[in-house]
Design an enzyme around this catalytic site. Structure first.
Site, mmCIF file in Angstrom:
data_model
loop_
_atom_site.group_PDB
_atom_site.id
_atom_site.type_symbol
_atom_site.label_atom_id
_atom_site.label_comp_id
_atom_site.label_asym_id
_atom_site.label_seq_id
_atom_site.Cartn_x
_atom_site.Cartn_y
_atom_site.Cartn_z
ATOM 1 N N PHE A 243 13.631 -18.729 37.719
ATOM 2 C CA PHE A 243 13.263 -17.468 37.062
ATOM 3 C C PHE A 243 13.871 -17.329 35.667
ATOM 4 C CE2 PHE A 243 13.918 -16.735 41.692
ATOM 5 C CZ PHE A 243 12.591 -16.795 42.053
ATOM 6 N N ILE A 632 -8.211 -20.145 36.034
ATOM 7 C CA ILE A 632 -7.252 -20.318 37.118
ATOM 8 C C ILE A 632 -7.420 -21.719 37.703
ATOM 9 C CG2 ILE A 632 -6.547 -19.488 39.410
ATOM 10 C CD1 ILE A 632 -5.851 -17.652 36.941
ATOM 11 N N LEU A 633 -6.352 -22.490 37.683
ATOM 12 C CA LEU A 633 -6.430 -23.887 38.133
ATOM 13 C C LEU A 633 -6.424 -24.001 39.647
ATOM 14 C CD1 LEU A 633 -3.934 -25.548 35.630
ATOM 15 C CD2 LEU A 633 -6.422 -25.773 35.639
ATOM 16 N N LYS A 636 -4.891 -20.525 44.984
ATOM 17 C CA LYS A 636 -3.837 -20.190 45.942
ATOM 18 C C LYS A 636 -2.465 -20.103 45.271
ATOM 19 C CE LYS A 636 -2.350 -21.360 50.604
ATOM 20 N NZ LYS A 636 -2.607 -22.254 51.749
ATOM 21 N N LYS A 704 -4.273 -19.860 30.492
ATOM 22 C CA LYS A 704 -3.330 -19.024 29.735
ATOM 23 C C LYS A 704 -1.949 -18.912 30.394
ATOM 24 C CE LYS A 704 -5.919 -15.197 28.697
ATOM 25 N NZ LYS A 704 -6.294 -13.994 27.879
ATOM 26 N N GLU A 708 4.533 -15.092 34.340
ATOM 27 C CA GLU A 708 5.213 -13.807 34.142
ATOM 28 C C GLU A 708 4.308 -12.587 34.308
ATOM 29 O OE1 GLU A 708 7.101 -16.942 32.123
ATOM 30 O OE2 GLU A 708 8.267 -15.140 32.007
#
Lengths: 747, 329
Positions: A243, A632-633, A636, A704, A708
């Site tokens: 994090f 979105i790759l 899940k 992108k 975060e």
């Protein structure tokens, strides 16, 4: 575009290793003759070490050495040598450098013994005498000592005002002035920081480190200890959460390396949970906002100022006040960012650094303004929606925030909202709804990757990046498999090894866009080579074929025009007598293209809370969020990333607080029993939607980043829901029950 | 952690003998608090006597119609025991409000009574704490005292007892059976834990060479009218800021017996029998509940960060009594 792997909800390729315990973390590596180091932490916040008496400790059989500032050999002299890839401006802390105490829990000695138990026991017998000096750890009382928050740091944009704030503010009809506060937070990954350092026969080092960047650790060790980089190997295959806490090399790495070099033995140093509160944290901020609007809600002027703490030795800066210009259409924006230097350790990037806290204050203030205007908070956001970054005067490379608002509002049922605070009850509970926007940067950083295709059709791809639980292994595997038309099982991804090609720190939501692009490029190179080789086979239908004429699918090179014309990849390898094909490549961001745009991810967050009117207990019952993060790759792992961000947001809103005891200058709730992180029982139903728009400005693969954005905005949405439920505006985090309890009660 | 020696006792007598024979010896059962404290060097016994094999690990009916909880029965087995669930649901609820499933599986009923405070300063050896180091002072009085006592504190210590189970046991008027070198004795629950006074290092009135053998529940379990309310900073795995165990015996809407025990507010589970008696022979209604709550919190005293506890305690008492008055099987 139809795909076989990309975008699909694929399981983590490292999942089995993790759940079966075969994934090894930094403290789990072993070597013959391994010895253990235990760090002794300072008991005071400021002063000098008068004496360290190690006599009793050294008497214990099996205790090998105790490193203190008195016997630590002369190391690198310049501050620059201690700088790492994530250092803020200033002079980095040097462990065991002198008798000076700069912060409480500063590491002041390392006890090394044959076993961990002996080292811990010996550490108890070391006596330290201090010369105590007066410390200051109070941000709120020291605002008059504030200095400008500026200086060069990767990702930091110094505050920049636009237009004429004062004039516009004075002239406006509706004005709001408000102030927000939140305490310090510590990262507290499940895995504590640890380094296992193996001293090799040739004087080189093999280092197993908990880090978000093996190359950063290697650079740090190389500079301080004067060892050539090629003699240092840093390995970090698995990271048990970070994090941001692993962005900078932490002192256990210094300690273990020092001991290994001096003792010429393998040394392991693992911090304790209390010691996880001894270094970087999310800085406390006090934020003031002034908003002015015309009666229709159009923003006329915004001022966002923040006071943030930093250490005496480094000026930690982050983007706290830079968001209004990117989120709203307003011509007059004032940004003020100040630092107060205190006797504490330097803050450290923590998930959405600056954004999580700055947007919390901004979006809470926007909610206050909406009530003042008697306007639906969502409508206020839409009224001020911008397609242009007002600060940079550039359009966004992509932005689906409007659709995010619509989708999330609809799923949440926002149109059913009763605008009146305290208007909805369920038994003892007051029910409240709130919303907020989120924003974060979208970036691609330079990255390199290599790939090796074997004759049997197995592919290995590698880059010196990290997987801190985010799914990097998995997306690397997906991209490689997709590009070469292979099943994922035939692809192995390698990372967390300093001998692999360069990648920047795994942080800032940049890895998928950066390393993902490098993996794509290197696999493209292999594909081109394969096609060229296929063309050389006798009677090949692919003679002279170009990449655009073929597709790589089902382990074959296939003619785009005619499915029946294909050749298996392994056949190409066999017929051409190729043992392997190896390629390496560098993916650089296209700065020229990127500089024409402002590049961000966005989110819309809606929250429902239920608050016991009499007892103040708060339960978040629903979160609906819609995310604009480009392509979105992996449906899940990306979902899991956002889920984790939302969980963090609930935790940040209601629970997390590292409490500083100012008398001791010490964070006092330094364990996981008393530093509260949200637990399962706190979690609501979390609904996540991605509003995808491929962004080929941010990265050639359209990504992108999702690291975060899931967190930003959540705390504000919850705080706004608390207001809607209770009619009480709570302007400090965490919102605990004592703050939420109503002043008067029917019971 | 410091080196220590270890022995395993096979029965009560050897356990007591072992602990008397060794200097600075402690019993260890579940170890869920003891080991944590040893690891951070807050306590450092030289010898541990393992009592996990001395039997006393069953739940049995007593002759007077009550229930005997063997000291070594786990908290989980107690909470899910059919007789406890049926006859003493308050106790089951209170136990399940505490810790985590893993801890409840390991922690024993005897050990639960002996857990130490969760005061931050008690756990941090660099700070002043009279409980940890008599005479060093109390850092909590002027420090971060959000968790701390509002009843019965002293100038030497403002720590609270963290147990949930003990709050229910206090309300149920349990009795603690103990054995020592001088034989066995029964300690009424209200006398088991003590207020800090000028010896906060002592949490209980158990002598150092005494061992808990069982916790006995009297026949009256208040299964018809009970509540346990626990207010805390997160929904699980957090100690109570204020908890309330309330039980009522009601006949024709007239209160015949009432118990109110508070947790998280004092050095021991807090009861005020005088205040409780205000309810007797009165109707079970809000006015009466408010009166008793006001009487209980009248003597509360707060510190800088825990003022909210007083009003929270008052409201929680009223809420608990209202809920208890409505609970039926």
């Amino acid at each position: 575009m139809a795909t076989n792997h990309i975008g699909k909800p694929k399981n983590r390729v490292d999942g089995l290793k993790k759940v079966t315990g075969s994934a090894k973390y930094a403290a789990e590596f072993n070597a013959p003759g391994l010895v253990h180091g235990v760090v002794i932490s300072s008991a005071i916040a400021k002063g000098r070490i008068k004496a360290i008496d190690t006599h009793d400790a050294l008497e214990i059989e099996g205790v090998l050495h105790i490193f203190t500032h008195e016997n630590t050999p002369g190391l690198a002299w310049f501050d620059l040598s201690y700088k790492d890839m994530d250092s803020p401006p200033g002079a980095p802390f040097r462990p065991l450098h002198s008798d000076e105490i700069q912060f409480n829990m500063q590491p002041i000695a390392l006890v090394v013994a044959e076993t961990l138990e002996l080292a811990r026991f010996a550490a108890l017998r070391v006596k330290v005498e201090y010369e105590v000096e007066t410390h200051n750890t109070k941000l709120a009382d020291s605002l008059d000592e504030a200095i400008e928050g500026k200086g060069f740091r990767a990702g930091f944009e110094p505050p920049k005002s636009i237009g004429k704030f004062e004039e516009a503010y004075e002239a406006a009809d509706i004005k709001l002035e408000t102030e927000y506060f939140h305490g310090a937070e510590h990262h507290n990954p499940m895995e504590m920081h640890a380094s296992t350092v193996i001293y090799e026969e040739d004087g080189g080092l093999t280092i197993y480190d908990k880090t978000q960047g093996v190359l950063n650790s290697r650079h740090y060790v190389s500079m301080i200890f004067g060892i050539k980089r090629k003699k240092i190997k840093v390995i970090s295959p698995f990271v048990g959460g970070a994090f941001g806490s692993g962005l900078r090399p932490q002192y256990q790495l210094f300690m273990a390396t020092l001991a290994a070099l001096e003792l010429k033995r393998p040394v392991k140093v693992e911090l304790t949970r209390p010691q996880m509160f001894s270094f970087g944290h999310r800085p406390i901020t006090i934020q003031k906002l002034k908003l002015a609007a015309s009666p229709d809600g159009s923003l006329q002027a915004v001022s966002h100022s923040a006071y943030s703490e930093t250490s005496r030795f480094e000026k930690y800066v982050e983007n706290v006040v830079n968001w209004p210009k990117k989120l709203y259409r307003c011509e007059n924006v004032e940004e003020i960012y100040k630092l107060v230097q205190l006797d504490m350790y330097t803050p450290l990037d923590m998930r959405a650094p600056g954004g999580a806290t700055g947007v919390y204050a901004l979006e809470s203030a926007m909610d206050e303004l909406a009530y003042k205007l008697n306007m639906n908070p969502l409508e206020l956001r839409l009224r001020n929606y911008t397609d242009e970054d007002k600060g940079k005067e550039k359009p966004f490379s992509s932005k689906t925030l409007k659709e995010c608002y619509r989708v999330a509002a609809e799923k949440f049922g926002w149109s059913q909202r009763n605008p009146e605070p305290r208007s909805t009850r369920e038994g003892h509970n007051l029910v409240g709804w709130g919303m907020a926007s989120g924003i974060w940067d979208a970036m691609q950083t330079p990255a390199r990757a290599k790939a090796r295709l074997s004759a049997d059709g197995k592919l290995e791809v590698g880059s010196a990046t990290a997987d801190i639980g985010t799914g990097t292994y998995t997306i690397m595997t997906q991209i490689a498999a997709e590009t070469l038309g292979l099943p994922m099982e035939q692809v192995t991804a390698k990372l967390g090894d300093s001998s692999l090609p360069f990648a920047f720190l795994e942080g800032g939501s940049t890895t998928a866009a950066s390393v993902g692009t490098a993996v794509k490029y290197v696999c493209d190179k292999i594909a081109r080579k394969l096609l060229k080789e296929a063309g050389k086979i006798d009677d090949s239908p692919f003679k002279g074929a170009k990449m655009e004429d073929v597709v790589f699918r089902d382990e074959n090179i296939v003619d785009k025009q005619d499915d029946s014309v294909f050749i298996p990849i392994t056949e190409v390898m066999k017929l051409r007598g190729l043992g392997t094909i190896q390629k390496k490549t560098t993916a650089l961001p296209n700065f020229l293209k990127q500089n024409k745009y402002s590049r961000n991810t966005h989110s819309a967050v809606f929250a429902e809370v239920k608050i016991d009117e009499d007892l103040g207990t708060i339960k978040v019952t629903r979160i609906v969020t819609a995310i604009d993060a480009g392509r979105i790759l992996n449906a899940k792992t990306a979902h899991s990333q956002i889920l984790g961000g939302v969980v963090w947001g609930v935790s940040m809103a209601l629970e997390e607080d590292s409490f500083m005891d100012h008398h001791y200058g010490r964070f006092i709730n330094h364990d996981l029993a008393e530093y509260h992180i949200a637990v399962n029982a706190d979690m609501p139903d979390i609904d996540i939607t991605f509003v995808e728009e491929e962004d080929h400005v941010v990265s050639p693969i359209g990504v992108k980043g999702v690291g975060e954005i899931g967190l930003v905005g959540v705390a504000a949405a919850i705080g706004n829901a608390v207001y809607h439920a209770t009619g009480k505006r709570i302007r400090s985090l965490p919102i605990t029950l004592d703050k939420a309890m109503s002043e008067v009660s029917a019971i | 952690m410091r080196p220590f020696s270890y022995s395993r006792a096979e029965d009560i007598d050897t356990a007591v003998n072992e602990v008397t024979a060794h200097e600075d010896a402690r019993f260890i059962a579940g170890g869920t608090n003891l080991l944590d404290l040893m690891k951070i060097d807050v306590i450092h016994p030289q010898h541990l006597v393992d009592i996990t094999h001395i039997a006393h690990d069953t739940i049995e009916n007593t002759e007077d119609g009550g229930l005997r909880l063997g000291a070594l029965v786990t908290n989980a087995d107690t909470a899910y025991h059919p007789e406890v669930e049926k006859r003493y649901p308050l106790l089951a609820h209170a136990i399940l409000a505490g810790a985590s499933p893993q801890l409840r599986n390991k922690a024993t009923d005897g050990g639960n009574l002996l857990q130490r405070t969760r005061c931050y300063y008690f756990y941090d050896k660099t700070t002043a704490c009279n409980k940890r180091e008599p005479g060093s002072g109390c850092a909590a009085i002027d420090g971060y005292n959000r968790l701390h006592a509002i009843f019965g504190a002293s100038e030497h210590c403002i720590a609270t007892h963290p147990s949930d189970m003990c709050v229910a046991l206090a309300a149920l008027d349990a009795r603690v059976q103990v054995t020592g070198p001088d034989g066995s004795r029964t300690i009424p629950f209200e006398d088991f834990h003590r207020l800090p006074g000028d010896t906060p290092e002592k949490d209980t009135n158990l002598r150092e060479d005494e061992i808990i053998t069982s916790v006995d529940l009297p026949p009256k379990g208040f299964a018809d009218h009970y509540t346990y309310i626990k207010n805390r900073d997160r929904a699980s795995y957090a100690f109570a800021l204020v908890s309330v165990a309330a039980t009522l015996e009601i006949e024709d809407n007239v209160i015949k017996d009432a118990r109110i025990a508070l947790g998280g507010v004092a050095h021991k589970p807090w009861r005020n029998k005088e205040a409780e008696s205000l309810l007797i022979d009165k109707p079970a209604d809000r006015d009466g509940f408010q009166a008793v709550a006001a009487a209980i919190v009248k003597e509360a005293k707060s510190f800088r960060y825990n003022e909210f506890k007083i009003e929270l305690a008052r409201r929680s008492i009223v809420r608990a009594l209202m809920e208890a008055s409505q609970t039926y099987q």
